[in-house]
Motif scaffolding. Structure first.
Motif, PDB file in Angstrom:
ATOM      1  N   ASN A 168      -0.653  11.592   8.335  1.00  0.00           N
ATOM      2  CA  ASN A 168      -0.833  10.641   9.432  1.00  0.00           C
ATOM      3  C   ASN A 168      -2.291  10.505   9.839  1.00  0.00           C
ATOM      4  O   ASN A 168      -2.594   9.990  10.905  1.00  0.00           O
ATOM      5  N   LYS A 220       1.624  -3.211   8.833  1.00  0.00           N
ATOM      6  CA  LYS A 220       2.818  -2.359   8.750  1.00  0.00           C
ATOM      7  C   LYS A 220       4.013  -3.215   9.134  1.00  0.00           C
ATOM      8  O   LYS A 220       4.051  -3.772  10.242  1.00  0.00           O
ATOM      9  N   GLU A 237      -6.287  -1.839  11.380  1.00  0.00           N
ATOM     10  CA  GLU A 237      -7.558  -1.640  10.680  1.00  0.00           C
ATOM     11  C   GLU A 237      -7.238  -1.108   9.284  1.00  0.00           C
ATOM     12  O   GLU A 237      -6.389  -0.220   9.142  1.00  0.00           O
ATOM     13  N   TYR A 238      -7.866  -1.628   8.272  1.00  0.00           N
ATOM     14  CA  TYR A 238      -7.584  -1.180   6.905  1.00  0.00           C
ATOM     15  C   TYR A 238      -8.424   0.055   6.576  1.00  0.00           C
ATOM     16  O   TYR A 238      -9.645   0.060   6.759  1.00  0.00           O
ATOM     17  N   CYS A 239      -7.772   1.103   6.131  1.00  0.00           N
ATOM     18  CA  CYS A 239      -8.488   2.331   5.786  1.00  0.00           C
ATOM     19  C   CYS A 239      -8.487   2.451   4.263  1.00  0.00           C
ATOM     20  O   CYS A 239      -7.444   2.714   3.656  1.00  0.00           O
ATOM     21  N   VAL A 258       3.837  -0.841   4.202  1.00  0.00           N
ATOM     22  CA  VAL A 258       2.486  -1.195   4.639  1.00  0.00           C
ATOM     23  C   VAL A 258       1.828  -2.009   3.535  1.00  0.00           C
ATOM     24  O   VAL A 258       1.817  -1.611   2.367  1.00  0.00           O
ATOM     25  N   ASP A 274      -0.467   6.294  13.548  1.00  0.00           N
ATOM     26  CA  ASP A 274       0.965   6.416  13.872  1.00  0.00           C
ATOM     27  C   ASP A 274       1.310   6.721  15.318  1.00  0.00           C
ATOM     28  O   ASP A 274       2.317   6.286  15.813  1.00  0.00           O
ATOM     29  N   GLN A 292      13.031  10.991   4.816  1.00  0.00           N
ATOM     30  CA  GLN A 292      11.882  11.841   5.125  1.00  0.00           C
ATOM     31  C   GLN A 292      12.019  12.385   6.543  1.00  0.00           C
ATOM     32  O   GLN A 292      12.618  11.777   7.391  1.00  0.00           O
ATOM     33  N   LEU A 343       0.827  -1.220   0.000  1.00  0.00           N
ATOM     34  CA  LEU A 343       0.000   0.000   0.000  1.00  0.00           C
ATOM     35  C   LEU A 343       0.849   1.252   0.000  1.00  0.00           C
ATOM     36  O   LEU A 343       0.477   2.280  -0.541  1.00  0.00           O
ATOM     37  N   GLY A 363       6.717   4.035   4.291  1.00  0.00           N
ATOM     38  CA  GLY A 363       7.051   5.204   5.109  1.00  0.00           C
ATOM     39  C   GLY A 363       8.526   5.192   5.423  1.00  0.00           C
ATOM     40  O   GLY A 363       9.303   4.450   4.812  1.00  0.00           O
ATOM     41  N   SER A 364       8.926   6.012   6.388  1.00  0.00           N
ATOM     42  CA  SER A 364      10.349   6.115   6.719  1.00  0.00           C
ATOM     43  C   SER A 364      10.869   4.827   7.328  1.00  0.00           C
ATOM     44  O   SER A 364      12.044   4.528   7.255  1.00  0.00           O
ATOM     45  N   ALA A 410      -4.579  -3.910   7.191  1.00  0.00           N
ATOM     46  CA  ALA A 410      -3.309  -3.385   6.675  1.00  0.00           C
ATOM     47  C   ALA A 410      -2.233  -3.851   7.645  1.00  0.00           C
ATOM     48  O   ALA A 410      -2.461  -3.869   8.845  1.00  0.00           O
ATOM     49  N   LEU A 465      -5.627   8.782   8.399  1.00  0.00           N
ATOM     50  CA  LEU A 465      -6.122   7.892   7.351  1.00  0.00           C
ATOM     51  C   LEU A 465      -7.634   8.042   7.244  1.00  0.00           C
ATOM     52  O   LEU A 465      -8.292   8.514   8.172  1.00  0.00           O
TER      53      LEU A 465
HETATM   54  N1  LIG Z   1      -4.166   1.210   8.151  1.00  0.00           N
HETATM   55  C1  LIG Z   1      -3.934   1.531   6.881  1.00  0.00           C
HETATM   56  N2  LIG Z   1      -4.870   1.323   5.940  1.00  0.00           N
HETATM   57  C2  LIG Z   1      -4.630   1.661   4.654  1.00  0.00           C
HETATM   58  N3  LIG Z   1      -3.493   2.209   4.202  1.00  0.00           N
HETATM   59  C3  LIG Z   1      -2.527   2.443   5.094  1.00  0.00           C
HETATM   60  C4  LIG Z   1      -2.679   2.101   6.479  1.00  0.00           C
HETATM   61  N4  LIG Z   1      -1.557   2.477   7.130  1.00  0.00           N
HETATM   62  C5  LIG Z   1      -0.735   2.997   6.211  1.00  0.00           C
HETATM   63  N5  LIG Z   1      -1.304   2.982   4.983  1.00  0.00           N
HETATM   64  C6  LIG Z   1      -0.708   3.457   3.732  1.00  0.00           C
HETATM   65  O1  LIG Z   1       0.672   3.173   3.746  1.00  0.00           O
HETATM   66  C7  LIG Z   1       1.424   4.364   3.535  1.00  0.00           C
HETATM   67  C8  LIG Z   1       2.695   4.309   4.348  1.00  0.00           C
HETATM   68  O2  LIG Z   1       2.356   4.409   5.716  1.00  0.00           O
HETATM   69  P1  LIG Z   1       3.418   4.627   6.864  1.00  0.00           P
HETATM   70  O3  LIG Z   1       2.681   4.871   8.107  1.00  0.00           O
HETATM   71  O4  LIG Z   1       4.424   3.535   6.834  1.00  0.00           O
HETATM   72  O5  LIG Z   1       4.240   5.862   6.387  1.00  0.00           O
HETATM   73  P2  LIG Z   1       3.929   7.401   6.438  1.00  0.00           P
HETATM   74  O6  LIG Z   1       3.046   7.730   7.594  1.00  0.00           O
HETATM   75  O7  LIG Z   1       3.486   7.806   5.074  1.00  0.00           O
HETATM   76  O8  LIG Z   1       5.387   7.956   6.655  1.00  0.00           O
HETATM   77  P3  LIG Z   1       6.234   8.006   7.998  1.00  0.00           P
HETATM   78  O9  LIG Z   1       6.346   6.635   8.548  1.00  0.00           O
HETATM   79  O10 LIG Z   1       7.518   8.530   7.511  1.00  0.00           O
HETATM   80  O11 LIG Z   1       5.492   8.956   8.905  1.00  0.00           O
HETATM   81  C9  LIG Z   1       0.487   5.503   3.942  1.00  0.00           C
HETATM   82  O12 LIG Z   1       0.788   6.662   3.249  1.00  0.00           O
HETATM   83  C10 LIG Z   1      -0.862   4.961   3.581  1.00  0.00           C
HETATM   84  O13 LIG Z   1      -1.149   5.237   2.226  1.00  0.00           O
END
Ligand SMILES: Nc1ncnc2c1ncn2[C@@H]1O[C@H](COP(=O)(O)OP(=O)(O)OP(=O)(O)O)[C@@H](O)[C@H]1O
Length: 792
Positions: free
Chosen positions: A540, A399, A485-487, A386, A559, A576, A378, A381-382, A397, A542
């Motif tokens: 951050n 992570k 939870e999947y968003c 996901v 997050d 990032q 999906l 992130g840093s 989802a 969703l």
């Molecule tokens: N619960 C979720 N349901 C659906 N998509 C998600 C979910 N969590 C994360 N994502 C998707 O995965 C991407 C990466 O998420 P992640 O939290 O790893 O990084 P980030 O928040 O974008 O960056 P960072 O970790 O640097 O703050 C998000 O931008 C989002 O599109």
């Protein structure tokens, strides 16, 4: 209590107050008692007046310690008075910040009032050497409670060079900073707070100075604190020790010894706690592995596909949405796949591993099958990737976070916090697995022999706790799978990118406000539990489909403090920025001070970004940004077309003083009244908003995002919140007037101070919340600390 000698024995405050006393001798070490000095926030304008020249001295050659501590108190020197402090070791109980002299003030603009430091050992672990510190000090506004505060900025100049003796490096303290003065120049004097500081034979100011490279990426205080941590961990260099005079040498030996003793004590406590926890984890793990082995023998049906494993065929598969009408569970989209089981083979290729820990949210209930089946990626992130996934009959989802075993406890803490939340506007964490990976050579035989693995694991954990070099070198890699939870609608940032920037269209504005309201409700849930998010921004947040929401979607906070914890343990610099800098308030940038008010500031910046579609201060590098926000008090420009109620709320959220920002409940009230007004304009005749969604686990698989423009009339129910109609900005001429935000510094978990508030019914800005500020000051004085994304 210390004693003083000038015909009488009394307190330092009383001796300074007595205008007949011109020489005060400290008989013993002294720390300023907060009760004996007028507190300017409780009793504004009452300061201890010093209307004559006075000397505070230790007995000759004793280097008695004078710790002025940091208080919200002030002693006011008359315009031509001189305070001489000599034969002392001057300290300040505050850790990184604060010169002992910020306690004393002179009248604004005075050039003759002076503090003279003479034969002083002044120990300070860390100072900054950046020239920028002069700029910061020059531009610092005198606090309202100081005399002459109406005159604006502090004066700061370096002139009439006069310091002597050994200095490291030769430097001049001004407020929280030390400015470098080239060695060729014979030291200097600075004027600030209405007086000049002179240093005569001041032997040591700074043990170390902050590297400019640090200042380019972090705030001054963060850098100074890092330096202190390094000093505490590693002691000072031999070269520096050679320069120390005998008294200081003794202190330099005693202090680290004491610190080492305390650290050892803390480490022992920590280790015993960790051992207990790990024993529990091992027991649980043992049980799970036994169950798992039994399950495996019974059935070979359960299959697992990992992100790094034999998953190619599965990646990118879409899930069906047909839930079993009886169980409510989704069919497993991978049930027919012939993927291999990777039990104990682990997600990290090329070695052995074991499942180290496994936590499930209490909202999930008991589970038969906890295996995770991965779908498409999906996002990244840093700190991890996901994936869309299937777990325990749900679309989820996952992570996947890479970290090393050192970060494990911190990650587990944050995850535990996330698992404990069950609120419709906070992304629910359902389950968590941590895999620990060891090199093949380290673990013989490969896992599958659960008894052997457990023993090995115990041994390795013990080694790591003992911190032996071999164990540290062998620090294990871990992979944590956080089942969320999947968003299905992505991030609020993505949703906002589809809006027309700045256009005030009622429907779009209503959608914006409803999603902002969701986020505020999430924050309210966090703040109610004394948890600070600490990294709020539209990426951050969703968004998930929600049939019950008026716009068909619900926003949820994601997050919490996870990213920050991971960054603290990161061994590499990420590309990032974690804790989006543009959303950081001045007190966080300057002092690292974390409170609920930090979230409110970030909320204001998020409002700006959601309206304009632009990142605030996008093109500034750290130094420019720090200067703009902290020194100049700049904020993003308010677009002329922005509705006044929206602008007013946004601006009050990003107020410079944490105490002037509205509390989250006030933000919610304002949003409610703004939503009500838009609904009226759109002829949606319901008069109230739906209550917050029920905080039970929802069957997400049945939620579908409806078309964004398909407006559902709001349910006819009341949210029970008073609508005082005071958020309509220019219409009523008032602003949110509830201030929150216990002002505390980052670090340790603890209870938040309860606050009362002062209302400002007629003013455009809320009155300074006296009690709140006092509580904040008290919290600070008592070293109250919180940690973002953690209980406070
Ligand atoms: N619960 C979720 N349901 C659906 N998509 C998600 C979910 N969590 C994360 N994502 C998707 O995965 C991407 C990466 O998420 P992640 O939290 O790893 O990084 P980030 O928040 O974008 O960056 P960072 O970790 O640097 O703050 C998000 O931008 C989002 O599109």
């Amino acid at each position: 209590m210390a004693g003083f000698r000038d015909n009488t024995t009394t307190t330092l405050a009383a001796a300074l107050k007595d205008q007949r006393v011109t020489r005060i001798v400290l008989l013993t070490n002294y720390t300023a008692e907060k009760d004996t000095w007028p507190n300017q926030q409780q009793l504004p304008g009452t300061y201890l007046a010093i209307n004559r020249n006075v000397t505070i001295t230790g007995a000759q050659g004793t280097q008695t310690v004078l710790d002025m501590a940091f208080k919200l108190s002030a002693a006011l020197l008359c315009g031509s008075c001189r305070l001489t402090v000599q034969n002392l070791t001057v300290a300040n109980e505050r850790r990184g910040n604060g010169s002992p002299w910020d306690f004393f003030v002179g009248p604004a603009g005075s050039s003759k009032a002076a503090i003279i430091m003479k034969d002083i050992i002044r120990l300070r672990y860390g100072c900054t050497s950046a020239n920028a510190s002069i700029i910061v000090a020059s531009a610092l506004k005198r606090p309202d409670w100081l005399p002459g505060s109406s005159s604006g900025s502090q004066e700061f100049s370096v002139e009439d060079v006069d310091f002597q003796g050994h200095m490291y490096p030769q430097s001049l303290v001004s407020l929280d900073y030390a400015a470098d003065i080239p060695r060729t120049v014979q030291e200097g004097r600075g004027a600030f707070g209405g007086y000049a500081v002179w240093g005569l034979n001041v032997t040591q100011l700074c043990m170390r100075t902050v590297a400019t490279a640090c200042l380019e990426t972090k705030s001054v205080d963060a850098c100074v604190n890092d330096l202190i941590d390094q000093a505490l961990a590693g002691g000072q260099s031999a070269q520096q020790q050679q320069q120390l005079p005998p008294g200081l040498l003794a202190a330099a030996i005693a202090v680290p010894l004491l610190i080492a003793l305390l650290l050892a004590l803390a480490a022992a406590l920590f280790i015993s706690r960790r051992r207990k926890q790990q024993q529990q984890q091992l027991d649980a793990l043992k049980q799970q592995q036994q169950q798992r082995l039994l399950q495996q023998q019974d059935s070979a049906k359960q299959q697992l596909v990992t992100p790094g494993g034999k998953s190619g065929a599965s990646v990118g598969r879409q899930f069906g949405t047909d839930a079993d009408p009886e169980t409510g569970l989704l069919p497993n989209p991978y049930a027919a796949e012939g993927s291999s089981s990777v039990l104990c083979q682990g997600p990290l290729a090329g070695g052995s591993c074991w499942q180290q820990a496994c936590l499930t949210s209490p909202i999930v209930g008991s589970l038969d099958n906890q295996e995770v089946q991965f779908g498409k990626l999906l996002g990244q992130g840093s700190f991890g990737r996901v994936y869309r996934a299937y777990w325990a009959g749900r679309e989820v989802a996952v992570k996947v976070i890479d970290h090393d075993s050192e970060a494990h406890a911190s990650v587990a803490n944050e995850v535990e916090l996330m698992l404990s939340f069950n609120h419709p506007n906070v992304v629910r964490a359902l389950h968590c697995l941590t895999w620990t990976h060891h090199k093949q050579a380290d673990v013989q035989p490969a896992c599958g022999d659960s008894q052997h693995s457990l023993k090995q694991q115990q041994q390795q954990q013990q080694q790591q706790q003992q911190g032996t070099p071999a164990a540290l070198a062998n620090r294990s890699r871990c992979e944590t799978w956080l089942v969320l939870e999947y968003c299905d609608c992505g991030t609020l940032h993505q949703i906002a990118s589809e809006w027309l920037p700045g256009e005030e269209c009622d429907e779009q504005m209503l959608e914006r406000l409803l999603l902002l309201r969701d986020a505020a409700q999430g924050l309210a849930a966090l703040h109610a539990k004394n948890v600070v998010h600490g990294d709020l921004n539209s990426r951050n947040v969703l968004v998930a489909s929600s049939a019950s929401s008026p716009c068909g979607m619900t926003a949820k906070l994601a997050d919490l403090g996870l990213s920050r914890v991971l960054q603290q343990h990161a061994t590499h610099r990420t590309t990032q920025t974690v804790g989006t800098m543009s959303h950081m308030p001045p007190e966080l940038l300057r002092y690292g001070r974390m409170s609920t008010a930090v979230d409110i500031y970030a909320y204001g910046i998020t409002m700006y970004q959601l309206y304009t579609g632009e990142e605030a201060f996008r093109n500034l590098h750290y130094g420019q940004f720090y200067n703009a926000i902290v020194v100049q008090g700049a904020r993003p420009p308010v677009p002329p077309d922005m509705p006044s109620d929206y602008a007013l709320l946004m601006q009050s959220c990003w107020a410079a003083e944490p105490g002037e920002r509205p509390g989250i409940s006030r933000v919610l009230q304002c949003l409610d009244s703004m939503i009500k007004e838009r609904r009226k304009r759109l002829s949606i005749d319901d008069t109230s908003l739906p209550p917050p969604e029920h905080s039970q686990l929802q069957p997400w698989q049945q939620q579908h995002r409806s078309s964004k423009s398909s407006w559902v009339p709001l349910a006819n129910s009341t949210n029970g919140k008073p609508d005082e109609g005071s958020c309509s900005g220019s219409h009523s001429g008032s602003l949110p007037d509830v201030a929150e935000g216990t002002s505390v510094t980052t670090g340790v978990t603890q209870a938040a101070a309860t606050e009362s508030v002062t209302q400002a019914p007629t003013s455009h800005f809320p009155a300074v919340p006296v009690a709140a500020a006092a509580a904040a000051a008290q919290a600070e004085e008592h070293g109250n600390d919180i940690h973002h994304g953690a209980f406070i």
